[in-house]
Design a protein around this motif. Structure first.
Motif, PDB file in Angstrom:
ATOM      1  N   ARG A  17       0.868  -1.170   0.000  1.00 16.02           N
ATOM      2  CA  ARG A  17       0.000   0.000   0.000  1.00 16.02           C
ATOM      3  C   ARG A  17       0.904   1.218   0.000  1.00 16.02           C
ATOM      4  O   ARG A  17       2.018   1.147   0.476  1.00 16.02           O
ATOM      5  N   GLN A  18       0.402   2.307  -0.476  1.00 13.37           N
ATOM      6  CA  GLN A  18       1.136   3.564  -0.413  1.00 13.37           C
ATOM      7  C   GLN A  18       0.480   4.406   0.675  1.00 13.37           C
ATOM      8  O   GLN A  18      -0.564   5.009   0.445  1.00 13.37           O
ATOM      9  N   GLN A  21       2.558  10.210   3.905  1.00  9.59           N
ATOM     10  CA  GLN A  21       3.082  10.770   5.154  1.00  9.59           C
ATOM     11  C   GLN A  21       2.002  11.537   5.913  1.00  9.59           C
ATOM     12  O   GLN A  21       2.014  11.583   7.140  1.00  9.59           O
ATOM     13  N   SER A  22       1.027  12.112   5.214  1.00  5.16           N
ATOM     14  CA  SER A  22      -0.026  12.898   5.864  1.00  5.16           C
ATOM     15  C   SER A  22      -0.821  12.082   6.869  1.00  5.16           C
ATOM     16  O   SER A  22      -1.358  12.624   7.836  1.00  5.16           O
ATOM     17  N   VAL A  23      -0.882  10.766   6.682  1.00 12.04           N
ATOM     18  CA  VAL A  23      -1.652   9.911   7.590  1.00 12.04           C
ATOM     19  C   VAL A  23      -1.023   9.898   8.988  1.00 12.04           C
ATOM     20  O   VAL A  23      -1.727   9.845   9.994  1.00 12.04           O
ATOM     21  N   SER A  24       0.295  10.005   9.055  1.00 15.03           N
ATOM     22  CA  SER A  24       0.968   9.967  10.361  1.00 15.03           C
ATOM     23  C   SER A  24       0.679  11.212  11.199  1.00 15.03           C
ATOM     24  O   SER A  24       0.881  11.196  12.409  1.00 15.03           O
ATOM     25  N   THR A  25       0.200  12.276  10.569  1.00 12.85           N
ATOM     26  CA  THR A  25      -0.128  13.503  11.309  1.00 12.85           C
ATOM     27  C   THR A  25      -1.627  13.790  11.290  1.00 12.85           C
ATOM     28  O   THR A  25      -2.041  14.905  11.588  1.00 12.85           O
ATOM     29  N   ALA A  26      -2.422  12.778  10.939  1.00 10.59           N
ATOM     30  CA  ALA A  26      -3.880  12.970  10.868  1.00 10.59           C
ATOM     31  C   ALA A  26      -4.425  13.381  12.229  1.00 10.59           C
ATOM     32  O   ALA A  26      -3.934  12.947  13.268  1.00 10.59           O
ATOM     33  N   ILE A  32      -9.911  10.325   5.466  1.00  7.00           N
ATOM     34  CA  ILE A  32      -8.869   9.426   4.981  1.00  7.00           C
ATOM     35  C   ILE A  32      -9.405   8.770   3.709  1.00  7.00           C
ATOM     36  O   ILE A  32     -10.472   8.161   3.713  1.00  7.00           O
ATOM     37  N   GLU A  33      -8.655   8.933   2.636  1.00  7.24           N
ATOM     38  CA  GLU A  33      -9.041   8.361   1.340  1.00  7.24           C
ATOM     39  C   GLU A  33      -8.169   7.150   1.046  1.00  7.24           C
ATOM     40  O   GLU A  33      -6.947   7.210   1.156  1.00  7.24           O
ATOM     41  N   LYS A  99      -9.031  -3.983   4.467  1.00  9.57           N
ATOM     42  CA  LYS A  99      -8.702  -4.726   3.259  1.00  9.57           C
ATOM     43  C   LYS A  99      -8.800  -3.798   2.054  1.00  9.57           C
ATOM     44  O   LYS A  99      -9.868  -3.253   1.767  1.00  9.57           O
ATOM     45  N   VAL A 100      -7.687  -3.642   1.370  1.00  3.25           N
ATOM     46  CA  VAL A 100      -7.653  -2.826   0.157  1.00  3.25           C
ATOM     47  C   VAL A 100      -6.862  -3.561  -0.913  1.00  3.25           C
ATOM     48  O   VAL A 100      -6.082  -4.471  -0.609  1.00  3.25           O
ATOM     49  N   SER A 101      -7.052  -3.168  -2.141  1.00  2.00           N
ATOM     50  CA  SER A 101      -6.332  -3.781  -3.256  1.00  2.00           C
ATOM     51  C   SER A 101      -4.860  -3.385  -3.210  1.00  2.00           C
ATOM     52  O   SER A 101      -4.523  -2.300  -2.724  1.00  2.00           O
ATOM     53  N   PRO A 102      -4.003  -4.244  -3.741  1.00  2.00           N
ATOM     54  CA  PRO A 102      -2.587  -3.879  -3.825  1.00  2.00           C
ATOM     55  C   PRO A 102      -2.413  -2.559  -4.568  1.00  2.00           C
ATOM     56  O   PRO A 102      -3.075  -2.310  -5.562  1.00  2.00           O
ATOM     57  N   GLY A 103      -1.529  -1.723  -4.057  1.00  2.00           N
ATOM     58  CA  GLY A 103      -1.257  -0.439  -4.694  1.00  2.00           C
ATOM     59  C   GLY A 103      -2.166   0.692  -4.264  1.00  2.00           C
ATOM     60  O   GLY A 103      -2.015   1.821  -4.715  1.00  2.00           O
ATOM     61  N   THR A 104      -3.129   0.427  -3.387  1.00  2.00           N
ATOM     62  CA  THR A 104      -4.039   1.465  -2.917  1.00  2.00           C
ATOM     63  C   THR A 104      -3.249   2.571  -2.225  1.00  2.00           C
ATOM     64  O   THR A 104      -2.367   2.299  -1.420  1.00  2.00           O
TER      65      THR A 104
END
Length: 189
Positions: A17-18, A21-26, A32-33, A99-104
């Motif tokens: 998954r990608q 960095q913004s998620v770490s400071t949410a 969250i998309e 659960k997300v697809s690879p590369g999400t």
């Protein structure tokens, strides 16, 4: 891909998954998309702290199941596609366990809707009201983006549907969710 549309059963190593960095400071209330790499569709949730989001539990389905659910509901609107694909529940989950697809690509995305966020207290009330409730998923009228934007902004909005007006409130969904909120407030007083 197996018969249920699950790529991970054939390519189990492709679970990358990608995570932006913004998620770490949410912060509480951030959108969250979970952007699917090939379809252009996204799963949306609202950050509630400690690495968790509240979301429409379609993250427990793979992209093929969601597409089938939406297609069934469009072809035969009076039928209950949920008999095949079940109802979905509002839940909280750790972001890394959805659960997300690879590369999400997973990121904070508060800039897609051009709306003013609700006060944090209202967002907390929404989360408490809807947590564990079951709803019928509907790609056009009540999907994860409708739910997440209602929690954050007080309006159910979906910008993923190509022929719909951008940032346009889905009136029926917004009114239904507002009614549920109102009923909860009345039962608490």
């Amino acid at each position: 891909m197996d018969l249920l549309g699950n790529w991970n059963s054939i390519f189990p190593q492709m679970t990358w998954r990608q995570i932006d960095q913004s998620v770490s400071t949410a912060e509480f209330g951030d959108l969250i998309e979970f952007a699917h790499p090939w379809s252009g569709l996204s799963l949306w949730g609202v950050y509630v702290g400690e690495g968790h989001v509240i979301h429409f539990g379609v993250g427990d389905e793979n992209m093929t199941q969601r597409a089938c659910r939406g297609l069934l509901q469009q072809i035969v609107p009076k039928s209950n596609g949920d008999r095949v694909l079940r109802k979905t529940r509002i839940c909280t989950q750790r972001i890394t366990e959805i659960k997300v697809s690879p590369g999400t690509r997973i990121r904070v995305n508060n800039n897609k809707h051009n709306l003013v966020p609700s006060p944090q207290e209202r967002m907390i009330n929404c989360c408490e009201t809807f947590l564990h409730q079951e709803f019928k998923y509907d790609l056009m009228n009540f999907n994860s983006e409708h739910f997440a934007t209602f929690v954050r902004y007080g309006n159910a909005v979906c910008n993923q549907i190509p022929f719909k007006k951008k940032n346009g409130t889905h009136v029926d969904t917004t009114q239904t969710l507002q009614m549920i909120m109102q009923q909860r407030m009345e039962t608490e007083t």
